[in-house]
Each structure stands twice: as C-alpha cells, then as structure tokens.
Write a protein that holds these residues in place. Structure first.
Motif, PDB file in Angstrom:
ATOM      1  N   GLU A 166       0.854  -1.192   0.000  1.00  0.00           N
ATOM      2  CA  GLU A 166       0.000   0.000   0.000  1.00  0.00           C
ATOM      3  C   GLU A 166       0.888   1.239   0.000  1.00  0.00           C
ATOM      4  N   ALA A 167       0.697   2.107  -1.016  1.00  0.00           N
ATOM      5  CA  ALA A 167       1.517   3.317  -1.123  1.00  0.00           C
ATOM      6  C   ALA A 167       1.244   4.261   0.036  1.00  0.00           C
ATOM      7  N   LEU A 168       0.010   4.320   0.477  1.00  0.00           N
ATOM      8  CA  LEU A 168      -0.442   5.020   1.680  1.00  0.00           C
ATOM      9  C   LEU A 168      -1.547   4.170   2.292  1.00  0.00           C
ATOM     10  N   ALA A 169      -1.910   4.516   3.477  1.00  0.00           N
ATOM     11  CA  ALA A 169      -2.979   3.745   4.125  1.00  0.00           C
ATOM     12  C   ALA A 169      -4.241   3.818   3.273  1.00  0.00           C
ATOM     13  N   GLY A 170      -4.762   2.658   2.891  1.00  0.00           N
ATOM     14  CA  GLY A 170      -5.995   2.595   2.108  1.00  0.00           C
ATOM     15  C   GLY A 170      -5.787   2.762   0.608  1.00  0.00           C
ATOM     16  N   ILE A 171      -4.572   2.956   0.134  1.00  0.00           N
ATOM     17  CA  ILE A 171      -4.311   3.088  -1.304  1.00  0.00           C
ATOM     18  C   ILE A 171      -3.351   1.958  -1.705  1.00  0.00           C
ATOM     19  N   LYS A 172      -3.915   0.974  -2.393  1.00  0.00           N
ATOM     20  CA  LYS A 172      -3.133  -0.200  -2.760  1.00  0.00           C
ATOM     21  C   LYS A 172      -2.129   0.120  -3.870  1.00  0.00           C
ATOM     22  N   LEU A 173      -1.039  -0.594  -3.844  1.00  0.00           N
ATOM     23  CA  LEU A 173      -0.050  -0.530  -4.909  1.00  0.00           C
ATOM     24  C   LEU A 173      -0.071  -1.885  -5.613  1.00  0.00           C
ATOM     25  N   LYS A 174      -0.529  -1.893  -6.863  1.00  0.00           N
ATOM     26  CA  LYS A 174      -0.677  -3.138  -7.629  1.00  0.00           C
ATOM     27  C   LYS A 174       0.189  -3.101  -8.878  1.00  0.00           C
ATOM     28  N   PRO A 175       0.907  -4.204  -9.100  1.00  0.00           N
ATOM     29  CA  PRO A 175       1.186  -5.253  -8.112  1.00  0.00           C
ATOM     30  C   PRO A 175       2.117  -4.731  -7.023  1.00  0.00           C
ATOM     31  N   GLU A 176       2.362  -5.536  -6.004  1.00  0.00           N
ATOM     32  CA  GLU A 176       3.284  -5.111  -4.955  1.00  0.00           C
ATOM     33  C   GLU A 176       4.640  -4.745  -5.573  1.00  0.00           C
ATOM     34  N   ALA A 177       5.276  -3.757  -4.975  1.00  0.00           N
ATOM     35  CA  ALA A 177       6.531  -3.253  -5.533  1.00  0.00           C
ATOM     36  C   ALA A 177       7.702  -3.573  -4.617  1.00  0.00           C
ATOM     37  N   THR A 178       8.721  -4.193  -5.191  1.00  0.00           N
ATOM     38  CA  THR A 178       9.964  -4.432  -4.468  1.00  0.00           C
ATOM     39  C   THR A 178      10.921  -3.280  -4.792  1.00  0.00           C
ATOM     40  N   ILE A 179      11.231  -2.503  -3.776  1.00  0.00           N
ATOM     41  CA  ILE A 179      12.065  -1.315  -3.973  1.00  0.00           C
ATOM     42  C   ILE A 179      12.876  -1.039  -2.707  1.00  0.00           C
ATOM     43  N   ARG A 180      13.742  -0.045  -2.785  1.00  0.00           N
ATOM     44  CA  ARG A 180      14.441   0.429  -1.600  1.00  0.00           C
ATOM     45  C   ARG A 180      13.523   1.379  -0.825  1.00  0.00           C
ATOM     46  N   CYS A 181      13.788   1.506   0.466  1.00  0.00           N
ATOM     47  CA  CYS A 181      12.967   2.353   1.316  1.00  0.00           C
ATOM     48  C   CYS A 181      12.933   3.806   0.856  1.00  0.00           C
ATOM     49  N   GLU A 205     -15.633  14.492  -8.475  1.00  0.00           N
ATOM     50  CA  GLU A 205     -16.753  13.584  -8.732  1.00  0.00           C
ATOM     51  C   GLU A 205     -16.314  12.123  -8.836  1.00  0.00           C
ATOM     52  N   GLN A 206     -15.000  11.888  -8.988  1.00  0.00           N
ATOM     53  CA  GLN A 206     -14.503  10.512  -9.109  1.00  0.00           C
ATOM     54  C   GLN A 206     -14.281   9.865  -7.739  1.00  0.00           C
ATOM     55  N   GLY A 207     -14.342  10.649  -6.689  1.00  0.00           N
ATOM     56  CA  GLY A 207     -14.066  10.102  -5.369  1.00  0.00           C
ATOM     57  C   GLY A 207     -12.563  10.018  -5.121  1.00  0.00           C
ATOM     58  N   ARG A 208     -12.192   9.288  -4.110  1.00  0.00           N
ATOM     59  CA  ARG A 208     -10.783   9.219  -3.729  1.00  0.00           C
ATOM     60  C   ARG A 208     -10.046   8.175  -4.565  1.00  0.00           C
ATOM     61  N   ILE A 209      -8.733   8.304  -4.575  1.00  0.00           N
ATOM     62  CA  ILE A 209      -7.896   7.303  -5.253  1.00  0.00           C
ATOM     63  C   ILE A 209      -7.801   6.075  -4.353  1.00  0.00           C
ATOM     64  N   THR A 210      -8.064   4.912  -4.930  1.00  0.00           N
ATOM     65  CA  THR A 210      -8.011   3.680  -4.142  1.00  0.00           C
ATOM     66  C   THR A 210      -6.828   2.782  -4.511  1.00  0.00           C
ATOM     67  N   THR A 211      -6.304   2.954  -5.750  1.00  0.00           N
ATOM     68  CA  THR A 211      -5.217   2.072  -6.205  1.00  0.00           C
ATOM     69  C   THR A 211      -4.267   2.842  -7.111  1.00  0.00           C
ATOM     70  N   VAL A 212      -3.012   2.567  -6.922  1.00  0.00           N
ATOM     71  CA  VAL A 212      -1.980   3.052  -7.848  1.00  0.00           C
ATOM     72  C   VAL A 212      -1.423   1.827  -8.570  1.00  0.00           C
ATOM     73  N   ASN A 213      -1.585   1.817  -9.893  1.00  0.00           N
ATOM     74  CA  ASN A 213      -1.106   0.689 -10.696  1.00  0.00           C
ATOM     75  C   ASN A 213       0.313   0.977 -11.197  1.00  0.00           C
ATOM     76  N   GLN A 214       1.254   0.129 -10.777  1.00  0.00           N
ATOM     77  CA  GLN A 214       2.644   0.329 -11.183  1.00  0.00           C
ATOM     78  C   GLN A 214       3.023  -0.696 -12.252  1.00  0.00           C
ATOM     79  N   ALA A 215       3.894  -0.262 -13.166  1.00  0.00           N
ATOM     80  CA  ALA A 215       4.296  -1.120 -14.287  1.00  0.00           C
ATOM     81  C   ALA A 215       5.612  -1.843 -14.013  1.00  0.00           C
ATOM     82  N   THR A 216       6.527  -1.189 -13.316  1.00  0.00           N
ATOM     83  CA  THR A 216       7.841  -1.801 -13.043  1.00  0.00           C
ATOM     84  C   THR A 216       8.382  -1.238 -11.745  1.00  0.00           C
ATOM     85  N   SER A 217       8.895  -2.129 -10.901  1.00  0.00           N
ATOM     86  CA  SER A 217       9.660  -1.678  -9.731  1.00  0.00           C
ATOM     87  C   SER A 217      11.076  -2.240  -9.892  1.00  0.00           C
TER      88      SER A 217
END
Length: 311
Positions: A166-181, A205-217
């Motif tokens: 999760e990039a922030l609380a309640g905002i998923k990071l898909k797929p999970e990202a392997t990275i440095r801190c 009108e779109q509401g809050r962001i729920t997911t950040v879709n990442q392509a490469t970590s």
C-alpha cells in the motif's frame, strides 16, 4: 683711277666667289685598322635606306674568358630526423587498480558495454538510515515488509529491500513493488502532498484514489531495456513506474500524452508530473520520449550537487 681699280678688284672677287661651289660630299671617315670585313658607307647611300650587312657578315665578338671567383661552399646541414613521439607510460598498475577512465572489456567505452562487462556491485545501505526511513514509512501509513537481500549479479540487487503493498494507508499498490525504502518514502510523500490534493481539486466527482497501478519496480536491466549502456535505477531498487490511478467510482486515469488535453484530467496529470520533481530526482513522463509514453518513471538516484532531471 684709284677708285676704278678698287671697283675692278671687287668685281673680280665677286666673280670668283660666284663660281666657287662646296663639294658634294664632306670628308669621309677612315676605316679603323682593327676592324676587318666592314666597309664604309658609299657617298650615295641614304641614312634611312641603309640596311645592315647580312648576319653572316657581322663580326662575331670573341667570348670573354670565364673568370670564376672562388666560392666558399657551405656544407649542407640536413635537419635531424625526428622520431614519432611515444606515449608516456608509467609503471604498470597492480591487478584490480586499472585506470577507471580507460576503456575496458576489449577497449569498449562504458556506453558500449553490456551489464556483464561493467562489473558493477550492489551499493551497501546503512542500518541506521534504513531504520530511520522505515520509521517514516510507518508514520505515513505505508504498508510494507522487509525481504532478504537481493543479489542477481552484475550489480543488480538491493542491500535492504522492502515490498510495498500500500503506497499510503488505504491506497493499494498493484502489483506489490519491491524497492528500496527511499524510493517508497518519496512515493508516499508525493501521493500524500501532491497527487491526492490534485485529484480532489480536479476530479472530485470521481471520489478518492483507491489504487496506484505500477508497471515496473525492481528489475535487473540496463536503461530502457537496452543491450548496452548505463544500468537502470530499476536494477538498484531506486525506481518505480506508475501506469494509472484508480478512483473510488470505478474510473481509471491512465498516464498518457496529455500535453494538449484541455480537460481537468489533463490538468491533473500535468500537475502531478510537475510536482514529482519535489520528491524524486528523476521524473520522465509521456512527453519525454517514446519509451515513457504510457507511464511516469520516478527514481531517487543521487547526483552531484543535488541535480534533478524532470521532463
């Protein structure tokens, strides 16, 4: 009588003078005794009609004896031959201490070397700095976990990797990202301080962001997947590519070229792209080049003088 005698004498003198005539020709020059074969001009010749005698009759002057003055001949001085300059060579360097600026691996410049030819190593991370960074992630509500050291060889790997779900609380990071801190912390701060406020202003009108879709970590490769050149920051765990944002109402905002997009969606993407440079040292968006036309490339590479590249 005396007068008559004088008169008679004058008359006689006049008669004598009247009969006297000048000679037709004046005195002629005498021939020089030292010149033979020449003749004096005839008295009847005219100066304008006088032709020179034939060439065969012209006297040929005797050649003067050559008088050679003794000349002091200077010895020929030939320029010394110069040998081509030889490159200065110092003492041989011990093994493992070769000149880092010299071409390596069959004299290839670094830009022409493959990943294997560059002999890179994984950068070590400080335990204290890692602990400080992970504490900051926890304070922001980032969901992550530690994972064992990654070493894929050729400099690919992460000394202290984490897996972020999760990039922030309640905002998923898909797929999970392997990275440095540090990369995860920059992502969380960008999301919290720039992306979420921009989305609320542009697309309420779109509401809050729920997911950040990442392509490469994390990925072991060179930049842009090339066969030669510099190693990618993805191979060091410093980079992440963001492909789209998913909103609460089921709408996705895909990252694509929006330079001429006059809508609020276009304004949202341009805003978050520009703001990325406040948190990352490199930001490449779809306007940068064809390799990034479908995502943001964000990384935290350290450059001299704090230089940042944002395009």
């Amino acid at each position: 009588m005396r007068k008559l005698a004088i008169l008679a004498i004058l008359l006689a003198a006049t008669a004598v003078l009247a009969g006297a005539r000048l000679p037709v020709h004046g005195p002629l020059p005498q021939q020089r005794p030292d010149i033979e074969g020449t003749s004096a001009p005839t008295p009847d010749s005219n100066a304008e009609d006088t032709q020179p005698p034939p060439a065969a009759e012209m006297p040929t002057p005797e050649p003067k004896p050559d008088i050679q003055k003794p000349e002091t001949q200077k010895p020929e001085i030939s320029a010394p031959k110069t040998e081509p300059a030889k490159p200065m060579q110092g003492p041989p360097l011990p093994p493992g201490k070769e000149n880092p600026q010299a071409p390596t691996e069959e004299n290839k410049p670094p830009a022409a070397q493959t990943l294997e030819e560059q002999h890179l190593t994984i950068e070590p991370e400080s335990d204290a700095q890692h602990a400080e960074c992970t504490a900051a992630l926890q304070a922001l509500g980032v969901v992550f976990k530690d994972t064992p050291r990654i070493d894929d060889g050729n400099g690919c790997g992460i000394d202290k990797p984490i897996i972020v779900s999760e990039a922030l609380a309640g905002i998923k990071l898909k797929p999970e990202a392997t990275i440095r801190c540090p990369a995860a912390l920059a992502l969380a701060r960008w999301m919290k301080d720039s992306v979420i406020p921009a989305a609320s202003a542009a697309l309420p009108e779109q509401g809050r962001i729920t997911t950040v879709n990442q392509a490469t970590s994390y990925m072991c490769r060179l930049r842009n997947g090339a066969g030669t050149g510099k190693i990618s920051e993805h191979a060091r765990g410093n980079a992440i590519d963001i492909a789209s944002f998913h909103f609460e109402k089921g709408e996705d905002v895909a990252v694509r070229s929006r330079r001429e997009d006059p809508t609020l969606t276009g304004a949202f993407q341009r805003t978050v792209s520009a703001a990325g440079c406040l948190y990352f040292t490199t930001v490449l968006d779809p306007e940068s080049d064809a390799a990034h036309e479908t995502h943001f490339h964000l990384d935290v590479i350290e450059r001299k003088g704090g230089y940042r590249y944002c395009h």
